[in-house]
Design a protein around this motif. Structure first.
Motif, mmCIF file in Angstrom:
data_model
loop_
_atom_site.group_PDB
_atom_site.id
_atom_site.type_symbol
_atom_site.label_atom_id
_atom_site.label_comp_id
_atom_site.label_asym_id
_atom_site.label_seq_id
_atom_site.Cartn_x
_atom_site.Cartn_y
_atom_site.Cartn_z
ATOM 1 N N ARG A 233 -5.510 6.307 -6.013
ATOM 2 C CA ARG A 233 -4.144 7.005 -7.380
ATOM 3 C C ARG A 233 -4.406 7.500 -7.863
ATOM 4 N NH1 ARG A 233 -0.559 7.473 -3.244
ATOM 5 N NH2 ARG A 233 0.860 8.000 -4.572
ATOM 6 N N GLY A 234 -5.599 6.858 -8.883
ATOM 7 C CA GLY A 234 -5.482 6.460 -10.152
ATOM 8 C C GLY A 234 -4.541 6.099 -11.257
ATOM 9 N N VAL A 235 -4.647 4.782 -11.339
ATOM 10 C CA VAL A 235 -3.172 4.532 -11.826
ATOM 11 C C VAL A 235 -3.622 2.588 -11.062
ATOM 12 C CG1 VAL A 235 -1.211 5.579 -9.933
ATOM 13 C CG2 VAL A 235 -1.930 3.697 -9.361
ATOM 14 N N SER A 236 -3.346 1.323 -12.373
ATOM 15 C CA SER A 236 -3.883 0.827 -12.612
ATOM 16 C C SER A 236 -3.763 -0.371 -11.360
ATOM 17 C CB SER A 236 -2.812 -0.473 -14.144
ATOM 18 O OG SER A 236 -1.486 -0.532 -13.511
ATOM 19 N N LEU A 237 -4.178 -1.725 -11.170
ATOM 20 C CA LEU A 237 -4.094 -2.603 -9.776
ATOM 21 C C LEU A 237 -2.339 -2.912 -10.302
ATOM 22 C CD1 LEU A 237 -5.033 -4.070 -7.677
ATOM 23 C CD2 LEU A 237 -6.016 -5.588 -9.658
ATOM 24 N N GLU A 238 -2.181 -3.546 -11.693
ATOM 25 C CA GLU A 238 -0.628 -3.722 -12.129
ATOM 26 C C GLU A 238 0.165 -2.914 -11.258
ATOM 27 O OE1 GLU A 238 -3.350 -3.576 -14.014
ATOM 28 O OE2 GLU A 238 -3.738 -5.997 -14.430
ATOM 29 N N ARG A 239 -0.004 -1.308 -11.389
ATOM 30 C CA ARG A 239 0.999 -0.512 -10.972
ATOM 31 C C ARG A 239 1.164 -0.512 -9.244
ATOM 32 N NH1 ARG A 239 5.388 1.250 -10.996
ATOM 33 N NH2 ARG A 239 5.820 3.407 -10.501
ATOM 34 N N ILE A 240 -0.740 -0.423 -8.852
ATOM 35 C CA ILE A 240 -0.584 -0.699 -7.324
ATOM 36 C C ILE A 240 0.402 -1.663 -6.434
ATOM 37 C CG2 ILE A 240 -2.766 -1.419 -6.722
ATOM 38 C CD1 ILE A 240 -0.989 1.867 -5.342
ATOM 39 N N SER A 241 0.050 -2.836 -7.158
ATOM 40 C CA SER A 241 0.558 -3.858 -7.153
ATOM 41 C C SER A 241 2.070 -4.146 -6.759
ATOM 42 C CB SER A 241 -0.103 -5.212 -7.474
ATOM 43 O OG SER A 241 -1.547 -5.535 -7.328
ATOM 44 N N GLU A 242 2.575 -3.653 -7.859
ATOM 45 C CA GLU A 242 4.201 -2.890 -7.912
ATOM 46 C C GLU A 242 4.433 -2.775 -7.546
ATOM 47 O OE1 GLU A 242 4.516 -2.321 -11.983
ATOM 48 O OE2 GLU A 242 4.108 -3.835 -12.697
ATOM 49 N N ILE A 243 4.170 -1.510 -6.554
ATOM 50 C CA ILE A 243 4.547 0.209 -6.027
ATOM 51 C C ILE A 243 4.252 -0.923 -4.666
ATOM 52 C CG2 ILE A 243 3.685 1.803 -4.631
ATOM 53 C CD1 ILE A 243 2.745 3.039 -7.532
ATOM 54 N N THR A 244 3.398 -1.717 -4.080
ATOM 55 C CA THR A 244 3.044 -1.805 -2.729
ATOM 56 C C THR A 244 4.172 -2.963 -2.285
ATOM 57 O OG1 THR A 244 1.505 -3.069 -3.214
ATOM 58 C CG2 THR A 244 0.885 -0.747 -1.827
ATOM 59 N N THR A 245 4.455 -4.118 -3.382
ATOM 60 C CA THR A 245 5.229 -4.997 -3.236
ATOM 61 C C THR A 245 6.859 -5.071 -2.875
ATOM 62 O OG1 THR A 245 4.120 -6.602 -4.209
ATOM 63 C CG2 THR A 245 5.769 -7.248 -4.404
ATOM 64 N N ALA A 246 6.880 -3.540 -4.239
ATOM 65 C CA ALA A 246 7.961 -3.008 -3.690
ATOM 66 C C ALA A 246 8.785 -2.366 -2.703
ATOM 67 C CB ALA A 246 8.591 -1.711 -4.724
ATOM 68 N N ASN A 247 7.309 -1.383 -1.730
ATOM 69 C CA ASN A 247 7.754 -1.028 -0.715
ATOM 70 C C ASN A 247 7.743 -1.545 0.426
ATOM 71 O OD1 ASN A 247 7.698 1.476 -2.008
ATOM 72 N ND2 ASN A 247 4.880 1.654 -1.335
ATOM 73 N N PHE A 248 6.895 -2.837 -0.016
ATOM 74 C CA PHE A 248 7.045 -4.052 1.271
ATOM 75 C C PHE A 248 8.435 -4.693 1.471
ATOM 76 C CE2 PHE A 248 7.522 -8.585 2.285
ATOM 77 C CZ PHE A 248 6.692 -8.832 3.124
ATOM 78 N N HIS A 249 9.009 -5.356 0.521
ATOM 79 C CA HIS A 249 10.238 -5.666 0.833
ATOM 80 C C HIS A 249 11.886 -4.971 0.487
ATOM 81 C CE1 HIS A 249 9.532 -9.818 -1.047
ATOM 82 N NE2 HIS A 249 9.438 -9.030 -1.440
ATOM 83 N N ARG A 250 11.239 -3.285 0.487
ATOM 84 C CA ARG A 250 12.560 -2.014 1.359
ATOM 85 C C ARG A 250 12.480 -1.827 2.574
ATOM 86 N NH1 ARG A 250 10.377 1.822 -1.132
ATOM 87 N NH2 ARG A 250 10.790 1.413 -2.924
ATOM 88 N N LEU A 251 11.252 -2.139 2.743
ATOM 89 C CA LEU A 251 10.613 -2.005 4.561
ATOM 90 C C LEU A 251 11.353 -3.092 4.986
ATOM 91 C CD1 LEU A 251 9.564 -0.607 6.779
ATOM 92 C CD2 LEU A 251 7.367 -1.669 6.096
ATOM 93 N N PHE A 252 10.691 -4.591 5.517
ATOM 94 C CA PHE A 252 11.028 -5.793 5.631
ATOM 95 C C PHE A 252 12.338 -6.729 4.645
ATOM 96 C CE2 PHE A 252 6.215 -4.503 6.712
ATOM 97 C CZ PHE A 252 6.605 -5.407 8.178
ATOM 98 N N ALA A 253 13.538 -5.861 5.293
ATOM 99 C CA ALA A 253 14.763 -5.845 4.256
ATOM 100 C C ALA A 253 15.376 -7.707 4.598
ATOM 101 C CB ALA A 253 15.927 -5.276 4.476
ATOM 102 N N LYS A 254 14.049 -7.852 5.523
ATOM 103 C CA LYS A 254 14.800 -9.558 5.890
ATOM 104 C C LYS A 254 14.450 -10.378 5.090
ATOM 105 C CE LYS A 254 15.407 -12.531 10.357
ATOM 106 N NZ LYS A 254 15.450 -12.508 11.887
ATOM 107 N N ALA A 255 12.913 -9.575 4.457
ATOM 108 C CA ALA A 255 12.011 -11.357 4.066
ATOM 109 C C ALA A 255 12.875 -11.185 2.380
ATOM 110 C CB ALA A 255 11.054 -10.756 3.488
ATOM 111 N N ALA A 256 13.094 -12.666 2.203
ATOM 112 C CA ALA A 256 14.130 -12.884 1.417
ATOM 113 C C ALA A 256 12.695 -13.462 0.268
ATOM 114 C CB ALA A 256 14.706 -14.001 1.419
#
Length: 256
Positions: A233-256
């Motif tokens: 995707r032409g982005v940094s590892l830090e950015r892909i970590s931010e994106i995928t972690t935010a998506n995880f918490h949006r999808l798995f909203a029960k995860a605290a």
């Protein structure tokens, strides 16, 4: 922080799990989801999530095991998911590659898991192999009765299925398969999907990524897949970590 959204920690011994979690933390993989594959195995999932604060779980019946005993009812699946650290239903779905369960049995099980996800308000982790048309058809039919969140895990299917899933509001999770030399088409899919639908996983102990092919996979290896996804995707590892972690918490909203 990186999240391994799909692993099978119960495949490891109790002694191994502590070391595996230490190595994961050292690699920046601070959270993970251990996945349900049968009703009896749900007890192992609960033991793991109760023991380790960085581990969540799901409950469900894998399509390979759909013909083992009696398929749980929607109500039984919902009841199993009431544990505070059970954050999803599955994995369920269709596998026409191995065909370890009759296809009609797999389809009925998949429908029950769809309905349980809707009733519980939890995302469904979907196993899809050589069954793109039926996966898309059943998802569309079941969502006609009410939407529910879902994730196509360990994605290695067609671009067509990825697009249909995204159109229905679904998420796509990439495993070590993304790093394999022959996965050119998969990397093309990963490069163009909306960034708000991307997750990472290992499916450990299977599918160790390059450069660790041949080794037993474990959650720490999510970092290697994250690196390749970032490159796609032409982005940094830090950015892909931010994106995928935010998506995880949006999808798995029960995860605290």
């Amino acid at each position: 922080m990186i999240v391994d959204s799909h692993c099978h920690l119960d495949y490891f011994s109790d002694a191994e799990v502590e070391e595996i979690l230490k190595r994961a933390a050292e690699a920046g993989v601070e959270r993970m989801v251990t996945i349900g594959t049968s009703v009896p195995q749900a007890e192992a999932v609960v033991r793991l999530v109760d023991r380790f604060p960085q581990v969540w779980g799901t409950v469900g019946v894998h399509p390979h095991r759909a013909a083992e005993g009696t398929m749980p009812s929607v109500e039984e699946l919902v009841a199993l998911a009431r544990h505070p650290k059970v954050i999803g239903i599955g994995e369920s779905g269709l596998d026409y590659f191995y065909d370890k369960s009759p296809r009609d049995v797999q389809q009925e099980g998949f429908r029950r898991h769809c309905r349980a996800a809707r009733e519980a308000g939890l995302p469904l982790a979907i196993h899809a192999r050589d069954a793109d048309t039926d996966i898309a058809r059943i998802l569309a039919e079941e969502r006609a009765g009410g939407a529910f969140p879902f994730l196509l895990h360990c994605f290695s299917s067609s671009a067509w299925l990825a697009d249909r899933a995204v159109e229905m509001g679904g998420y796509i999770s990439f495993s070590g398969i993304l790093t394999f030399p022959r996965s050119t088409e998969l990397r093309e899919v990963a490069a163009r999907l909306p960034e708000d639908r991307l997750l990472l996983e290992t499916d450990s102990p299977y599918l160790a990524p390059v450069p660790l092919r041949g080794k037993r996979c474990e959650p720490a290896y999510t970092a290697h897949t994250a690196k390749v996804l970032a490159e796609c995707r032409g982005v940094s590892l830090e950015r892909i970590s931010e994106i995928t972690t935010a998506n995880f918490h949006r999808l798995f909203a029960k995860a605290a």
